[in-house]
Design a protein around this motif. Structure first.
Motif, mmCIF file in Angstrom:
data_model
loop_
_atom_site.group_PDB
_atom_site.id
_atom_site.type_symbol
_atom_site.label_atom_id
_atom_site.label_comp_id
_atom_site.label_asym_id
_atom_site.label_seq_id
_atom_site.Cartn_x
_atom_site.Cartn_y
_atom_site.Cartn_z
ATOM 1 N N LEU A 201 49.342 -67.120 -63.778
ATOM 2 C CA LEU A 201 49.624 -65.791 -63.232
ATOM 3 C C LEU A 201 48.759 -65.555 -62.006
ATOM 4 O O LEU A 201 47.558 -65.839 -62.012
ATOM 5 C CB LEU A 201 49.310 -64.739 -64.302
ATOM 6 C CG LEU A 201 49.553 -63.275 -63.957
ATOM 7 C CD1 LEU A 201 51.054 -63.013 -63.846
ATOM 8 C CD2 LEU A 201 48.950 -62.389 -65.038
ATOM 9 N N ARG A 202 49.370 -65.021 -60.947
ATOM 10 C CA ARG A 202 48.589 -64.613 -59.778
ATOM 11 C C ARG A 202 48.095 -63.190 -59.982
ATOM 12 O O ARG A 202 48.842 -62.317 -60.438
ATOM 13 C CB ARG A 202 49.422 -64.718 -58.507
ATOM 14 C CG ARG A 202 49.769 -66.164 -58.135
ATOM 15 C CD ARG A 202 50.435 -66.254 -56.776
ATOM 16 N NE ARG A 202 51.636 -65.439 -56.717
ATOM 17 C CZ ARG A 202 51.961 -64.642 -55.713
ATOM 18 N NH1 ARG A 202 51.151 -64.516 -54.661
ATOM 19 N NH2 ARG A 202 53.084 -63.951 -55.735
ATOM 20 N N ALA A 203 46.830 -62.973 -59.653
ATOM 21 C CA ALA A 203 46.238 -61.659 -59.880
ATOM 22 C C ALA A 203 45.179 -61.374 -58.821
ATOM 23 O O ALA A 203 44.647 -62.285 -58.183
ATOM 24 C CB ALA A 203 45.622 -61.580 -61.270
ATOM 25 N N GLN A 204 44.859 -60.069 -58.690
ATOM 26 C CA GLN A 204 43.876 -59.613 -57.712
ATOM 27 C C GLN A 204 43.324 -58.283 -58.195
ATOM 28 O O GLN A 204 44.044 -57.464 -58.780
ATOM 29 C CB GLN A 204 44.542 -59.444 -56.337
ATOM 30 C CG GLN A 204 43.669 -58.847 -55.255
ATOM 31 C CD GLN A 204 44.463 -58.531 -53.999
ATOM 32 O OE1 GLN A 204 45.677 -58.284 -54.090
ATOM 33 N NE2 GLN A 204 43.824 -58.526 -52.849
ATOM 34 N N ALA A 205 42.015 -58.065 -57.976
ATOM 35 C CA ALA A 205 41.387 -56.804 -58.364
ATOM 36 C C ALA A 205 40.783 -56.125 -57.144
ATOM 37 O O ALA A 205 40.590 -56.740 -56.099
ATOM 38 C CB ALA A 205 40.317 -57.048 -59.417
ATOM 39 N N ASP A 206 40.464 -54.831 -57.302
ATOM 40 C CA ASP A 206 39.836 -54.085 -56.213
ATOM 41 C C ASP A 206 38.313 -54.178 -56.248
ATOM 42 O O ASP A 206 37.629 -53.553 -55.437
ATOM 43 C CB ASP A 206 40.274 -52.620 -56.242
ATOM 44 C CG ASP A 206 39.917 -51.912 -57.536
ATOM 45 O OD1 ASP A 206 39.555 -52.608 -58.505
ATOM 46 O OD2 ASP A 206 40.008 -50.673 -57.582
ATOM 47 N N HIS A 207 37.767 -54.956 -57.183
ATOM 48 C CA HIS A 207 36.330 -55.214 -57.262
ATOM 49 C C HIS A 207 36.119 -56.703 -57.522
ATOM 50 O O HIS A 207 37.037 -57.389 -58.006
ATOM 51 C CB HIS A 207 35.680 -54.388 -58.373
ATOM 52 C CG HIS A 207 35.624 -52.919 -58.080
ATOM 53 N ND1 HIS A 207 34.846 -52.382 -57.077
ATOM 54 C CD2 HIS A 207 36.262 -51.867 -58.654
ATOM 55 C CE1 HIS A 207 34.993 -51.074 -57.050
ATOM 56 N NE2 HIS A 207 35.860 -50.733 -57.993
ATOM 57 N N PRO A 208 34.927 -57.221 -57.248
ATOM 58 C CA PRO A 208 34.701 -58.671 -57.391
ATOM 59 C C PRO A 208 34.455 -59.116 -58.835
ATOM 60 O O PRO A 208 33.495 -59.814 -59.133
ATOM 61 C CB PRO A 208 33.479 -58.918 -56.507
ATOM 62 C CG PRO A 208 32.740 -57.632 -56.515
ATOM 63 C CD PRO A 208 33.783 -56.561 -56.560
ATOM 64 N N GLY A 209 35.340 -58.702 -59.727
ATOM 65 C CA GLY A 209 35.234 -59.153 -61.101
ATOM 66 C C GLY A 209 36.302 -58.538 -61.971
ATOM 67 O O GLY A 209 36.542 -57.327 -61.905
ATOM 68 N N PHE A 210 36.976 -59.378 -62.764
ATOM 69 C CA PHE A 210 37.935 -58.873 -63.749
ATOM 70 C C PHE A 210 38.126 -59.912 -64.841
ATOM 71 O O PHE A 210 37.777 -61.086 -64.689
ATOM 72 C CB PHE A 210 39.288 -58.517 -63.100
ATOM 73 C CG PHE A 210 40.076 -59.684 -62.564
ATOM 74 C CD1 PHE A 210 40.907 -60.447 -63.382
ATOM 75 C CD2 PHE A 210 40.012 -60.016 -61.209
ATOM 76 C CE1 PHE A 210 41.642 -61.511 -62.881
ATOM 77 C CE2 PHE A 210 40.742 -61.080 -60.696
ATOM 78 C CZ PHE A 210 41.564 -61.838 -61.540
ATOM 79 N N ASP A 211 38.688 -59.465 -65.963
ATOM 80 C CA ASP A 211 39.049 -60.343 -67.067
ATOM 81 C C ASP A 211 40.545 -60.254 -67.318
ATOM 82 O O ASP A 211 41.140 -59.177 -67.163
ATOM 83 C CB ASP A 211 38.328 -59.955 -68.365
ATOM 84 C CG ASP A 211 36.842 -60.237 -68.322
ATOM 85 O OD1 ASP A 211 36.406 -61.054 -67.479
ATOM 86 O OD2 ASP A 211 36.108 -59.643 -69.140
ATOM 87 N N LEU A 212 41.128 -61.376 -67.708
ATOM 88 C CA LEU A 212 42.496 -61.403 -68.223
ATOM 89 C C LEU A 212 42.398 -61.732 -69.716
ATOM 90 O O LEU A 212 41.941 -62.813 -70.088
ATOM 91 C CB LEU A 212 43.327 -62.466 -67.507
ATOM 92 C CG LEU A 212 43.703 -62.191 -66.056
ATOM 93 C CD1 LEU A 212 44.320 -63.423 -65.407
ATOM 94 C CD2 LEU A 212 44.672 -61.013 -65.957
ATOM 95 N N CYS A 213 42.796 -60.781 -70.552
ATOM 96 C CA CYS A 213 42.712 -60.923 -72.003
ATOM 97 C C CYS A 213 44.130 -60.887 -72.546
ATOM 98 O O CYS A 213 44.802 -59.858 -72.478
ATOM 99 C CB CYS A 213 41.851 -59.821 -72.602
ATOM 100 S SG CYS A 213 40.184 -59.786 -71.891
ATOM 101 N N VAL A 214 44.580 -62.008 -73.073
ATOM 102 C CA VAL A 214 45.998 -62.229 -73.332
ATOM 103 C C VAL A 214 46.227 -62.455 -74.822
ATOM 104 O O VAL A 214 45.432 -63.120 -75.499
ATOM 105 C CB VAL A 214 46.498 -63.445 -72.512
ATOM 106 C CG1 VAL A 214 47.977 -63.685 -72.748
ATOM 107 C CG2 VAL A 214 46.210 -63.223 -71.031
ATOM 108 N N SER A 215 47.326 -61.907 -75.331
ATOM 109 C CA SER A 215 47.719 -62.104 -76.724
ATOM 110 C C SER A 215 49.191 -62.461 -76.796
ATOM 111 O O SER A 215 49.989 -61.979 -75.996
ATOM 112 C CB SER A 215 47.470 -60.835 -77.555
ATOM 113 O OG SER A 215 46.122 -60.446 -77.512
ATOM 114 N N LEU A 216 49.523 -63.299 -77.775
ATOM 115 C CA LEU A 216 50.916 -63.584 -78.113
ATOM 116 C C LEU A 216 51.184 -63.020 -79.498
ATOM 117 O O LEU A 216 50.378 -63.195 -80.416
ATOM 118 C CB LEU A 216 51.184 -65.085 -78.127
ATOM 119 C CG LEU A 216 51.582 -65.765 -76.821
ATOM 120 C CD1 LEU A 216 51.849 -67.243 -77.085
ATOM 121 C CD2 LEU A 216 52.795 -65.119 -76.205
#
Length: 531
Positions: A411-426
């Motif tokens: 997945l392509r992603a971008q945040a407005d601050h220099p840090g983020f997490d992607l927390c994914v569930s199926l």
């Protein structure tokens, strides 16, 4: 009716190493007969416990005709020396094995068993050491980063702190520091360890494994040891035990790979287990294995090979050959406000964009799975209705679908601050049911300039085996936190991750769904395909 159990005797024994350290063990064995094949467990929690949280008591194993030896490792329990964790164990293995084989109650044959720390102590030894006749490592791995302390570039928070503080309390008890023990215990009971845990570790066990791990960067491979296992050991009979909701499952599966690649024939069972709660039947499988390899018992009619528990059908099955499955993500922007809006499309391109606003004041909680404080199956339907989680669903399946392998999200992603997490569930959304049965979870942490640039990221999820029936739907959920499974991302590199603080930033995360892919990478023939 059950027959009366035979009487079991026990005694302590001491091994004096070349450097003068005394390793203390407790031995259990039948009162009459012998000598017997030995089962050895080496652990840091006190030999009287003997991992009875998951295993039958050593007296039961002795009743089955074994000498059972449970050893306090160096610097723990009543053994002398300084406890240094995994790094110390290889040097003490060969001497321990030779000592056990020479005990008057032992007939010279040796098997090893144990889970977690006790699983890894079975595998570590100096070069050219004689291997045991067989061993059964459970819930353990060789990589101190990926198998013991981190996932997707983030430290395990709840698990890492909880385990580290348990070891710190044991060290405080050895020192006679009752106040330190009480302070540590109180933090675990009232939950303040989630905020104060790092400082407690620095105060009471600054050179312990957990404190050391927290000071290492999960993104820097060079900072993390991977412990070697001799090829001759990997060829020995091995029964590997793992759980779908155990954090060390990846380590067990990699051991399975390594043993197969070395020319071994490992048995593998991955069942409906968390780290501490296992499935019925484990003891009988272990007994069958040790009888076969330590007593030459005829077990031709017993279950062998590789067995996996189907999560949704509640049954054991063998590994199957399957192809990679792929879905794309589609949304017109409402996947965070309507859990039925986003689409997982099996035969179309990714499409659209989704915004997730992460508020550290109310971070998305982690439930169930392999890293949360409440591991195991979970219904995440309520969480999926939050507006800081984006959900994507397949259309109802028109036929049965088996999901077996390693899920991963590109997945392509971008945040407005220099840090983020992607927390994914199926999850599985069963036909006619409002529940969302969580099947697998995964995390990726992104920090620095990369977080503010549109880049493709890959999130690896926990392996699974599940069957979705006709009419069921598969759901993918994406959030920006999984507290307290991992620390809350502060949104930059200047504030440590952990519990929310005034310095933690509100982060807006933009998901670019074009070219997005949810894939299921199969597990085939004992070889796990790389993502």
């Amino acid at each position: 009716m059950f027959a009366d159990s035979s009487t079991v005797r026990s005694r302590d024994g001491a091994l004096i190493l070349a450097d003068g350290v005394r390793l203390i063990s407790k031995l259990w064995f039948p009162e009459t007969g012998g000598p017997w094949p030995a089962l050895l467990m080496r652990q840091p929690y006190g030999r009287d416990i003997a991992s009875t949280v998951t295993y039958a008591h050593p007296a039961w194993w002795a009743q089955q005709g074994f000498l059972v030896v449970v050893q306090d490792v160096r610097g723990q329990g009543d053994s002398t020396g300084v406890f240094r964790g995994f790094s110390q164990e290889a040097n003490d293995t060969a001497a321990t094995h030779a000592w056990v084989r020479a005990l008057p109650e032992c007939n010279g044959k040796l098997g090893c068993y144990g889970f977690s720390y006790q699983g890894l102590t079975q595998l570590l030894a100096p070069a050219n050491s004689q291997p045991p006749e067989c061993f059964a490592p459970a819930m353990a791995g060789l990589d101190e980063r990926d198998d013991w302390s981190c996932t997707g570039g983030a430290h395990w928070w709840h698990l890492g702190l909880g385990w580290g503080l348990q070891l710190a309390a044991l060290q405080a008890k050895r020192r006679g520091d009752d106040q330190a023990w009480t302070n540590i215990r109180r933090s675990l009971e009232d939950g303040t360890y989630l905020r104060d845990g790092p400082e407690l570790l620095k105060d009471h066990d600054p050179e312990g494994m957990a404190c050391t791990w927290l000071q290492r960067d999960p993104r820097d491979r060079d900072q993390w040891p991977i412990h070697p296992v001799q090829t001759s050991w990997l060829k020995q009979p091995m029964l590997l035990l793992g759980g779908w909701w155990d954090p060390h499952l990846s380590g067990v599966l990699k051991l399975w790979e390594h043993s197969n690649a070395a020319g071994g024939s490992p048995e593998l069972m991955v069942g409906p287990a968390t780290h501490l709660e296992w499935w019925p039947g484990v003891q009988t499988q272990l007994l069958r294995f040790f009888n076969q390899h330590l007593k030459a018992a005829d077990t031709s009619g017993s279950t062998r090979g590789s067995k996996f528990w189907n999560i949704t059908q509640s049954r054991w099955q063998e590994a199957c050959t399957s192809s990679t499955k792929t879905w794309s993500l589609q949304s017109s922007g409402l996947a965070c406000t309507d859990p039925t809006h986003g689409l997982l499309q099996s035969d179309g391109p990714g499409m659209g964009m989704e915004l997730i606003v992460h508020d550290p004041w109310r971070p998305m909680p982690a439930i169930g799975g392999h890293l949360s404080p409440s591991p195991g199956p979970a219904n995440r339907a309520t969480l999926d209705r939050r507006t800081d989680v984006a959900t994507f669903n397949t259309l109802p399946f028109t036929r049965e679908h088996e999901l077996f392998g390693h899920p991963q999200l590109r997945l392509r992603a971008q945040a407005d601050h220099p840090g983020f997490d992607l927390c994914v569930s199926l999850s599985r959304c069963a036909k006619g049911d409002s529940a969302a049965e969580q099947l697998s979870t995964g995390v990726l942490r992104v920090l620095g300039d990369r977080a503010q640039t549109v880049l493709e990221h890959v999130v690896q999820l926990q392996p699974l085996l599940a069957t979705l029936e006709e009419g069921d739907q598969l759901r993918l959920s994406i959030a920006a936190a999984a507290w307290p499974a991992i620390g809350v991302n502060p949104g930059d590199n200047t504030t440590p991750s952990g519990s929310p603080s005034p310095q933690h930033r509100v982060v807006t995360l933009t998901l670019h769904l074009t070219d997005s892919k949810l894939q299921l990478i199969p597990m085939n023939s004992g070889k796990l395909e790389n993502a």
